[in-house]
Design an enzyme around this catalytic site. Structure first.
Site, PDB file in Angstrom:
ATOM      1  N   GLY A  49       0.698   6.510  -2.409  1.00 17.47           N
ATOM      2  CA  GLY A  49       0.749   7.275  -3.659  1.00 17.47           C
ATOM      3  C   GLY A  49       1.584   6.491  -4.642  1.00 17.47           C
ATOM      4  CD  GLU A  50       4.353   4.960  -8.525  1.00 20.74           C
ATOM      5  OE1 GLU A  50       3.350   4.220  -8.577  1.00 20.74           O
ATOM      6  OE2 GLU A  50       5.510   4.516  -8.410  1.00 20.74           O
ATOM      7  CB  SER A  51       7.280   4.393  -3.982  1.00 17.17           C
ATOM      8  OG  SER A  51       7.312   3.420  -5.011  1.00 17.17           O
ATOM      9  CB  CYS A  81       0.670   1.877   0.252  1.00 20.45           C
ATOM     10  SG  CYS A  81       0.380   0.940  -1.247  1.00 20.45           S
ATOM     11  NE  ARG A 110       7.152   0.930  -7.427  1.00 26.67           N
ATOM     12  CZ  ARG A 110       7.045   1.058  -8.741  1.00 26.67           C
ATOM     13  NH1 ARG A 110       7.855   0.432  -9.560  1.00 26.67           N
ATOM     14  NH2 ARG A 110       6.110   1.821  -9.253  1.00 26.67           N
ATOM     15  CG  HIS A 176      -3.817   2.797   1.495  1.00 27.53           C
ATOM     16  ND1 HIS A 176      -2.964   3.857   1.308  1.00 27.53           N
ATOM     17  CD2 HIS A 176      -3.636   1.974   0.437  1.00 27.53           C
ATOM     18  CE1 HIS A 176      -2.302   3.694   0.175  1.00 27.53           C
ATOM     19  NE2 HIS A 176      -2.684   2.556  -0.371  1.00 27.53           N
ATOM     20  CD  GLU A 178      -3.771   5.938   4.214  1.00 25.07           C
ATOM     21  OE1 GLU A 178      -3.512   5.084   5.081  1.00 25.07           O
ATOM     22  OE2 GLU A 178      -3.344   5.875   3.044  1.00 25.07           O
TER      23      GLU A 178
HETATM   24  N1  GLN Z   1       2.274   0.943  -6.360  1.00 23.41           N
HETATM   25  C1  GLN Z   1       2.587   2.159  -5.676  1.00 23.41           C
HETATM   26  C2  GLN Z   1       4.087   2.431  -5.640  1.00 23.41           C
HETATM   27  O1  GLN Z   1       4.839   1.719  -6.191  1.00 23.41           O
HETATM   28  C3  GLN Z   1       2.036   2.145  -4.264  1.00 23.41           C
HETATM   29  C4  GLN Z   1       0.539   2.220  -4.275  1.00 23.41           C
HETATM   30  C5  GLN Z   1      -0.067   2.884  -3.088  1.00 23.41           C
HETATM   31  O2  GLN Z   1       0.583   3.625  -2.344  1.00 23.41           O
HETATM   32  N2  GLN Z   1      -1.350   2.661  -2.920  1.00 23.41           N
HETATM   33  O3  GLN Z   1       4.512   3.373  -5.024  1.00 23.41           O
END
Ligand code: GLN
Length: 198
Positions: A49-51, A81, A110, A176, A178
């Site tokens: 997702g987005e960390s 990720c 990242r 990923h 999943e």
């Molecule tokens: N770029 C995203 C982040 O910084 C990670 C991307 C992903 O989980 N597919 O969290």
């Protein structure tokens, strides 16, 4: 042990995909948003997702300290990720003020492939998993730039850059599984959960 009880941190990200893989593997799966839900599981997935968003929400939901305590206590955790970023002790190119839960003695960059390469797919030989190769999907993916002596490098790209690691009960991949029907990393997590219950 009876059926392993595992959670998927469900603050943001591709929660559903992880729930599906873990359910397919026979686990008893809970979406974890609150400390009480974390207390009810023996292993956890941190999704992609987005960390930076997951970091902020974990603080807003009072989950940061419980998560850190669970990691310190040795709960098996698998991060994909964004989840790998959250497990890293050190990150580069985080947003202003971005924190991680930590636990893995690694430095993770990242969005390491830059804005030009949003996503790509590659087959990876991963000796710890055996045959066949893992079809790995990378989406704005991080890289493990540095790893401490206690960190096992599970997979690397052809140029040697590390994209999967394990340290004790923590597992992280830049890609990923999943999303591609790859179940072996999640199976490894469930093995660690069963092992710890013995
Ligand atoms: N770029 C995203 C982040 O910084 C990670 C991307 C992903 O989980 N597919 O969290």
């Amino acid at each position: 042990m009876t059926t392993p009880r595992v959670g998927v941190l469900a603050l943001q990200g591709d929660v559903r995909e992880h729930v599906r893989v873990l359910t397919d593997l026979g686990a008893d799966v809970t979406k974890v948003r609150r400390p009480e839900e974390l207390a009810g599981v023996d292993g956890l997935v941190l999704p992609g997702g987005e960390s930076s968003v997951i970091d902020k929400l974990s603080r807003a939901f009072g989950m940061r300290e419980p998560l850190r305590a669970a990691i310190t206590a040795g709960m098996p955790v698998y991060g994909t990720c964004a989840g790998l970023i959250l497990l890293a002790d050190r990150i580069t190119d985080g947003i202003e003020g971005q924190q991680t839960f930590g636990g893995l003695d690694v430095t993770v960059r990242r969005n390491a492939f830059g804005s030009q390469v949003d996503s790509f797919e590659v087959d990876l030989d991963i000796p710890a998993l055996g045959e066949p190769a893992v079809h790995a999907v990378f989406i704005r993916a991080p890289l493990v730039e540095q790893a401490g002596a206690g960190v096992e490098r599970l997979a690397a790209l052809d140029d040697g850059r590390v994209v999967a690691v394990r340290q004790g009960s923590l597992l992280g991949t830049s890609f990923h599984p999943e999303m591609t029907g790859e179940h072996r990393f999640h199976a490894l997590l469930l093995d660690m959960v069963r092992e710890r219950a013995r």
